[in-house]
Scaffold this active site. Structure first.
Site, PDB file in Angstrom:
ATOM      1  CG  ASP A  73      -1.917  -1.175   1.195  1.00  9.85           C
ATOM      2  OD1 ASP A  73      -1.880  -1.981   0.251  1.00  9.85           O
ATOM      3  OD2 ASP A  73      -2.700  -1.294   2.160  1.00  9.85           O
ATOM      4  CD  GLU A 108      -7.073  -0.169   3.080  1.00  9.04           C
ATOM      5  OE1 GLU A 108      -5.969   0.000   3.604  1.00  9.04           O
ATOM      6  OE2 GLU A 108      -8.160  -0.032   3.680  1.00  9.04           O
ATOM      7  CE  LYS A 158      -3.631  -4.686   1.722  1.00 10.28           C
ATOM      8  NZ  LYS A 158      -4.091  -3.436   2.255  1.00 10.28           N
ATOM      9  CE  LYS A 176      -8.037  -0.709   7.250  1.00  9.78           C
ATOM     10  NZ  LYS A 176      -8.043   0.456   6.340  1.00  9.78           N
ATOM     11  CB  VAL A 180       2.414   2.691   4.882  1.00 11.45           C
ATOM     12  CG1 VAL A 180       3.819   3.269   4.826  1.00 11.45           C
ATOM     13  CG2 VAL A 180       1.671   2.951   3.581  1.00 11.45           C
ATOM     14  CB  THR A 181       0.300   2.251   8.707  1.00  9.18           C
ATOM     15  OG1 THR A 181      -0.864   1.547   9.167  1.00  9.18           O
ATOM     16  CG2 THR A 181      -0.125   3.489   7.960  1.00  9.18           C
ATOM     17  CB  CYS A 220      -2.039  -2.572   5.482  1.00 12.06           C
ATOM     18  SG  CYS A 220      -3.708  -1.892   5.350  1.00 12.06           S
ATOM     19  CD  GLN A 261       4.981 -14.780  22.539  1.00 13.76           C
ATOM     20  OE1 GLN A 261       4.534 -15.877  22.898  1.00 13.76           O
ATOM     21  NE2 GLN A 261       4.206 -13.821  22.102  1.00 13.76           N
TER      22      GLN A 261
HETATM   23  N1  TIU Z   1      -2.594   0.364   4.319  1.00 17.03           N
HETATM   24  C1  TIU Z   1      -3.044   0.621   5.564  1.00 17.03           C
HETATM   25  O1  TIU Z   1      -2.336   0.473   6.537  1.00 17.03           O
HETATM   26  N2  TIU Z   1      -4.339   1.125   5.677  1.00 17.03           N
HETATM   27  C2  TIU Z   1      -4.749   1.968   6.688  1.00 17.03           C
HETATM   28  O2  TIU Z   1      -5.905   2.387   6.709  1.00 17.03           O
HETATM   29  N3  TIU Z   1      -3.820   2.316   7.607  1.00 17.03           N
HETATM   30  C3  TIU Z   1      -3.962   3.249   8.605  1.00 17.03           C
HETATM   31  O3  TIU Z   1      -3.055   3.337   9.448  1.00 17.03           O
HETATM   32  N4  TIU Z   1      -5.012   4.051   8.634  1.00 17.03           N
END
Ligand code: TIU
Length: 220
Positions: A24, A72, A128, A131, A156-157, A161, A201
């Protein structure tokens, strides 16, 4: 077999069965006036991941590895966007008009991948709706058809995701390594905690490394 320097211990890998997955890296998350900013975030925090991602991306391409990009987003009619995702706290962002087009809608400028990390022709791009990159996509099928066992996961993030995808991948039998400077969060505390959770772990669902170690491992 080669090795990536990583925590909590080195990860053996074969470049022929390793893929890079870029999660993403879209304008809607990384550039101002997209989804990330609409949610109230400072998108500049994510931009630190761009240069390290460029380094890993070019090393993976040079090694002849499979490179997969994810985005996304949703269909223009939002038929694949659950009502619970569409409206949060009484606010609606997805599908509304913004300076980069309709937010998180496929084909709009904001939904596209940032120019610095743009896919090359032939690199699969997985769209996709959720997430996790495995949810309602053909990612697993593509990876299986390429006999992939190990995933380098960037993007990210970190705590949304990226780790959702790493958890999904781990349950499907893939070994995942996350270069910490190639992932970004709007929240420094979440970045730290998310990376710690992966490797805790005894690598409970993955390994944590950095771009220099990935590049070095691929070149070795
Ligand atoms: N790609 C992804 O992480 N989608 C999000 O909506 N992330 C947020 O941190 N909002």
């Amino acid at each position: 077999m080669k090795n990536f320097n990583a925590q909590p211990f080195a990860l053996p890998f074969d470049p022929r069965t390793t893929a890079l997955v870029m999660i993403d890296m879209q304008r809607d998350f990384i550039e101002p006036r997209g989804f990330g900013e609409a949610l109230g975030n400072d998108v500049s925090l994510l931009r630190t991941a761009i240069v390290p991602c460029e380094k890993v991306l070019s090393a993976a391409r040079a090694a002849g590895m499979l490179v997969i990009h994810t985005r996304e987003g949703h269909r223009a009619d939002l038929a694949d966007c659950p009502p619970a995702k569409l409206t949060r706290g009484g606010k609606t962002f997805i599908g509304t008009d913004g300076p980069m087009g309709r937010i998180l809608v496929r084909g709009e400028p904001g939904h596209d991948i940032i120019p610095e990390l743009y896919p090359l022709p032939g690199e699969p791009v997985v769209d996709k709706p959720g997430k996790g990159a495995f949810y309602q996509t053909d990612l697993h099928l593509i990876l299986q058809n390429h006999n992939i066992k190990t995933l380098i996961v960037c993007g990210v993030t970190t705590e949304v995701c990226v780790t959702t995808t790493v958890r999904e991948a781990n349950d499907r039998g893939y070994e995942c390594i996350v270069p910490q400077d190639c992932v970004g969060s709007y929240f420094p505390a979440f970045q730290k905690a998310a990376l710690e959770m992966i490797k805790a772990q005894g690598a409970i669902f993955g390994w944590v490394s950095d771009s220099a170690s990935i590049v070095e491992g691929l070149r070795a």
